[in-house]
Enzyme design. Structure first.
Site, short mmCIF file in Angstrom:
data_model
loop_
_atom_site.label_atom_id
_atom_site.label_comp_id
_atom_site.label_asym_id
_atom_site.label_seq_id
_atom_site.Cartn_x
_atom_site.Cartn_y
_atom_site.Cartn_z
N GLY A 70 -8.23 18.93 -82.30
CA GLY A 70 -9.73 19.42 -82.14
C GLY A 70 -10.21 19.17 -83.79
O GLY A 70 -10.08 18.01 -84.45
N VAL A 71 -11.28 20.10 -83.75
CA VAL A 71 -11.93 19.83 -84.93
C VAL A 71 -11.33 20.07 -86.34
O VAL A 71 -11.46 19.43 -87.42
CB VAL A 71 -13.17 20.87 -84.93
CG1 VAL A 71 -12.82 22.35 -85.16
CG2 VAL A 71 -14.36 20.66 -85.98
N ASP A 72 -10.15 20.76 -86.33
CA ASP A 72 -9.33 21.11 -87.67
C ASP A 72 -8.58 19.65 -87.73
O ASP A 72 -8.70 19.29 -88.79
CB ASP A 72 -8.20 22.10 -86.90
CG ASP A 72 -7.48 22.60 -88.11
OD1 ASP A 72 -7.70 22.25 -89.44
OD2 ASP A 72 -6.41 23.36 -87.92
N SER A 102 -13.42 28.61 -81.05
CA SER A 102 -12.48 29.02 -80.08
C SER A 102 -13.05 28.40 -78.82
O SER A 102 -12.61 29.02 -77.64
CB SER A 102 -12.60 30.40 -80.09
OG SER A 102 -11.58 31.16 -81.21
N TYR A 117 -8.50 27.07 -77.87
CA TYR A 117 -8.57 28.59 -77.68
C TYR A 117 -9.05 28.90 -76.42
O TYR A 117 -9.06 30.43 -76.23
CB TYR A 117 -8.85 29.12 -79.11
CG TYR A 117 -7.99 29.25 -80.01
CD1 TYR A 117 -6.66 28.47 -79.80
CD2 TYR A 117 -7.97 29.57 -81.43
CE1 TYR A 117 -5.49 28.39 -80.74
CE2 TYR A 117 -7.20 29.72 -82.42
CZ TYR A 117 -6.01 29.08 -82.42
OH TYR A 117 -4.97 28.89 -83.02
N ASN A 141 -6.26 27.29 -87.25
CA ASN A 141 -5.20 28.31 -86.86
C ASN A 141 -4.57 29.02 -88.09
O ASN A 141 -4.79 28.65 -89.22
CB ASN A 141 -4.16 27.62 -85.92
CG ASN A 141 -3.26 26.34 -86.68
OD1 ASN A 141 -2.61 26.86 -87.66
ND2 ASN A 141 -3.46 25.35 -86.27
N GLY A 197 -12.66 25.50 -77.88
CA GLY A 197 -11.80 24.40 -77.21
C GLY A 197 -10.53 24.79 -76.87
O GLY A 197 -10.27 25.50 -75.62
N ASP A 254 -20.69 14.94 -84.92
CA ASP A 254 -19.32 15.28 -85.50
C ASP A 254 -19.43 16.03 -86.86
O ASP A 254 -20.08 15.37 -87.75
CB ASP A 254 -18.61 13.88 -85.80
CG ASP A 254 -17.32 13.81 -86.39
OD1 ASP A 254 -17.08 14.99 -86.74
OD2 ASP A 254 -16.90 12.74 -86.59
N ILE A 255 -19.01 17.25 -86.85
CA ILE A 255 -19.35 18.06 -88.05
C ILE A 255 -18.71 17.46 -89.32
O ILE A 255 -19.20 17.68 -90.57
CB ILE A 255 -18.65 19.54 -87.63
CG1 ILE A 255 -19.54 20.33 -88.74
CG2 ILE A 255 -16.94 19.55 -87.77
CD1 ILE A 255 -18.86 21.91 -88.23
N1 AR6 Z 1 -17.10 18.11 -84.65
C1 AR6 Z 1 -17.51 18.99 -84.17
N2 AR6 Z 1 -16.90 19.64 -83.06
C2 AR6 Z 1 -15.82 19.27 -82.82
C3 AR6 Z 1 -14.98 18.10 -83.46
C4 AR6 Z 1 -15.81 17.60 -84.37
N3 AR6 Z 1 -15.41 16.50 -85.20
N4 AR6 Z 1 -14.00 17.92 -82.86
C5 AR6 Z 1 -13.82 18.95 -81.86
N5 AR6 Z 1 -14.83 19.81 -81.85
P1 AR6 Z 1 -11.28 23.24 -80.95
P2 AR6 Z 1 -10.58 26.19 -81.04
C6 AR6 Z 1 -15.22 20.72 -80.77
O1 AR6 Z 1 -10.07 23.16 -79.90
O2 AR6 Z 1 -10.68 26.29 -79.77
C7 AR6 Z 1 -6.74 23.26 -83.31
O3 AR6 Z 1 -5.59 22.52 -83.02
C8 AR6 Z 1 -14.66 20.99 -79.59
O4 AR6 Z 1 -15.14 20.11 -78.49
O5 AR6 Z 1 -11.24 22.20 -82.03
O6 AR6 Z 1 -10.96 27.09 -82.00
C9 AR6 Z 1 -6.69 24.26 -84.40
O7 AR6 Z 1 -5.44 23.93 -85.31
C10 AR6 Z 1 -14.91 22.42 -79.18
O8 AR6 Z 1 -16.27 22.46 -78.65
O9 AR6 Z 1 -11.01 24.71 -81.79
C11 AR6 Z 1 -6.13 25.55 -83.52
O10 AR6 Z 1 -4.65 25.45 -83.36
C12 AR6 Z 1 -14.74 23.23 -80.50
O11 AR6 Z 1 -15.07 21.85 -81.67
C13 AR6 Z 1 -7.09 25.36 -82.38
O12 AR6 Z 1 -7.19 24.16 -82.24
C14 AR6 Z 1 -13.67 23.92 -80.80
O13 AR6 Z 1 -12.54 23.25 -80.38
C15 AR6 Z 1 -8.37 26.06 -82.58
O14 AR6 Z 1 -8.94 26.25 -81.46
#
Ligand code: AR6
Length: 172
Positions: A31-33, A121, A125, A23, A123, A9-10
């Site tokens: 997600g991670v955000d 991107s 995206y 975003n 997840g 977990d980052i």
């Molecule tokens: N630690 C590390 N990686 C993570 C964590 C965490 N705590 N949580 C999720 N991931 P995503 P995107 C991974 O969807 O595709 C948001 O709503 C996840 O499994 O977070 O760039 C933003 O506000 C995946 O492998 O980011 C934007 O609207 C990776 O992080 C949109 O999602 C990225 O997934 C951005 O989409």
């Protein structure tokens, strides 16, 4: 620069910088955000709102990065980057490349010694994790470090970490 590939977990990393896959609104999401905003506490959203009210009234463009403090996170700073959204037709790898490049530049401007990246991107995206791994590792390898000594890729599960590890071994 030393490169490490981890599962985890980052939000728990104590690198100087963690990178957020944000975003363009900078006002949070899933997600991670969402995880970063929850762990950082309300100070982070306030800092992002301030950026929107001052330097970024139209939001942060795709491929660009901006820094805030880390507030309640172990990391000192968060560098927010906006990955291209493949599901919305943003399929140019240059945009993804730019995320990693501008995040590294932002970290250097802060004088950071360590940085942790998620799979931007890969997840919501909708980018293929193989492509994200290829682009991310190539950009870090091409970076000529100033203050930075270590880059981590912190992947949410072992399958994704395996994709990054295989790509790293192929490139060596
Ligand atoms: N630690 C590390 N990686 C993570 C964590 C965490 N705590 N949580 C999720 N991931 P995503 P995107 C991974 O969807 O595709 C948001 O709503 C996840 O499994 O977070 O760039 C933003 O506000 C995946 O492998 O980011 C934007 O609207 C990776 O992080 C949109 O999602 C990225 O997934 C951005 O989409």
């Amino acid at each position: 620069m030393q490169i490490e590939i981890l599962t985890g977990d980052i939000t728990e990393r104590d690198t100087d910088v963690i990178v957020n896959a944000a975003n363009s609104s900078l006002l949070g999401g899933g997600g991670v955000d969402g995880a970063i905003h929850r762990a950082a506490g309300p100070g982070l959203l306030a800092a992002c709102r301030k950026l929107r009210a001052t330097t970024l009234p139209d939001g942060l463009p795709t491929g660009q990065s901006v820094a805030t403090e880390g507030f309640d996170l172990p990391a000192r700073w968060v560098v927010h980057t906006v990955g291209p959204n493949a599901t919305a037709g943003e399929t140019d790898p240059e945009l993804l490349r730019s995320c990693f490049r501008t995040a590294l530049t932002a970290a250097e401007e802060l004088g950071a010694r360590s940085i942790a990246f998620p799979a931007v991107s890969a997840g919501v995206y909708g980018w293929n994790p193989e492509t994200v791994a290829e682009v991310a590792l190539a950009e870090v390898a091409a970076h000529r470090p100033g203050s930075l000594e270590r880059a981590e890729f912190v992947l949410f599960n072992d399958r994704l970490a395996g994709v990054f590890r295989r790509r790293y071994e192929q490139a060596e």
